[in-house]
Design an enzyme around this catalytic site. Sequence first.
Site, PDB file in Angstrom:
ATOM      1  N   GLY B  59      33.921  94.326   8.199  1.00  0.00           N
ATOM      2  CA  GLY B  59      34.195  94.550   9.606  1.00  0.00           C
ATOM      3  C   GLY B  59      35.331  95.510   9.876  1.00  0.00           C
ATOM      4  O   GLY B  59      35.676  96.343   9.048  1.00  0.00           O
ATOM      5  N   SER B  60      35.931  95.326  11.046  1.00  0.00           N
ATOM      6  CA  SER B  60      36.843  96.310  11.614  1.00  0.00           C
ATOM      7  C   SER B  60      38.045  96.603  10.729  1.00  0.00           C
ATOM      8  O   SER B  60      38.608  95.724  10.082  1.00  0.00           O
ATOM      9  CB  SER B  60      37.334  95.824  12.960  1.00  0.00           C
ATOM     10  OG  SER B  60      38.412  96.621  13.379  1.00  0.00           O
ATOM     11  N   THR B  61      38.451  97.872  10.780  1.00  0.00           N
ATOM     12  CA  THR B  61      39.599  98.333  10.016  1.00  0.00           C
ATOM     13  C   THR B  61      40.919  97.932  10.666  1.00  0.00           C
ATOM     14  O   THR B  61      41.974  98.193  10.113  1.00  0.00           O
ATOM     15  CB  THR B  61      39.528  99.860   9.880  1.00  0.00           C
ATOM     16  OG1 THR B  61      39.433 100.416  11.189  1.00  0.00           O
ATOM     17  CG2 THR B  61      38.322 100.282   9.087  1.00  0.00           C
TER      18      THR B  61
END
Lengths: 394, 128
Positions: B59-61
């Site tokens: 998922g998101s960085t």
Amino acid sequence: MYLTKDEEKILNGQKGDVLERLFRLLVRLGDIYKADKMIPVGSVQVAGVSYKSIGDPGTEFLEDMASKNAKVKVLTYLNPAGMDLENWKKIGFPEDFAKNQLRIMDAFKKMGIVVTSTCTPYLAGNLPRFREHIAWSESSAVSFSNSVIGARTNREGGPSALAAAICGVTPNYGLHIWENRQPTVKIDVSADLNFNSDYGALGYFVGKQVKNKIPYFTGIKNADTDQLKSLGAAMAASGAVALYHVEGLTPEADLVNKDGLETINVSKKELNDTFEKLSSSKNPDVVILGCPHASLREISNLADKLKGKHLKKPVWICTSRVMKEASDRMGFTDIIEKAGGNIVADTCMVVSPIEQMGYKSTGVNSGKAANYLPGFCKQDVFFADINKLIEVQL
Amino acid sequence: MKGRMISPGKAEGKAIVSPDPIGFYGGIDAKTGIVIEKGHPLEGKSVTNKILIFPCGKGSTVGSYVIYGLKKNGVAPAGIINKETETIVATGVILAGIPCVDQIDISNINDGDNIFLDADNGVVEIKN
């Protein structure tokens, strides 16, 4: 890892505290992932911009960097903020949230970062070339630049991208190296893909299956950049896919080695199951489009559908400031607002405090948004194509 | 077991094991340390002061900042053990100063095991 004389000076603290601290992070990452050297980057895109995402600890970290005169060396863009930076009052973003968000933007601006706030920098003036080394962090922008453009970046964490911007380099490992860009799984698609949401559902399903592998797609006959944007965003959200290839469509697909790969088949059934699994409501309080940020083509398409209509419940479309200005000029904004909709720039549903604005369920056409909204915004989700979404709001 | 040091330090605590990857952004609440991702095997559980074990990040960085936030808010795991640590988690644990080791066969570790993590030497011990 080989360091130049100048780089050793940075690491020894001879060029100041901030540079030493950030460069040390890059060297540590380079050592872990066996980089041979640092390489210059052409541009950077920094994630971790919304106050909702980074909170007080992140805000203080950025303010500390800015107060010590850290400055970026290359063109650096920002991920979406937690609100529309110009019209936040009118749209109803909470005042104390806005105050903190503006502190964050100030810190970035002091560092010389372009305060663009978009997850689609490639549509807003930060466009890398084929094979250019960059350090981007927004997961969908990483996927797009690697896959659709053929630029080279790892999935940077917010702070490691910031370090690359301020040092002008990134460690040479992972997707910067050609051997590591070869596909590791084949996805054969037999389902018809019509709407952008179909690409989102496909991406969500594949990301869940393959986690951080590199998919090679066959069976996708034609797709525009909006659809590839939707596909990549969903795969990066449900999995950690940073690069994919599509036979006949993406620039490296003909060049990579695709022999002997395990194959996953995706038919209409898997897509239908995905839509069903991700939908917990059929009656959204608000419909939010533009995840990732809408292109002008997507805004124009929404304007066509809303022309002369009156919405009973709100529809938002999120985009970058650059696209919003083009939309204003073309009269699309006017059409959407007259129907009762909103164009929201600089922010998106995932990073804005929509649960504090009274919304409990949200309609989306994005696999990425459908993945994040339940956990991060405590929303029930209606995941469907744009026609169905607008129908339930009229 | 011997793995690779991602972030230095030593930690001791009870294992909390996720068979699925973890996306910290939208997956764990930085204020409480509780897993909030719907349908995740650890949903509703706290990672605070535990040795958090999962195969890899997803998922998101922005996840790096969530890990940093967990630490600053005093609700971070005591240590992290992965099969494979990717950049997002690595950046987060380095910045936050949370001991972390990867390249460990995590299928040998069960929920509730007492773990001693010596990240400096890349060593994981199960002390039951």
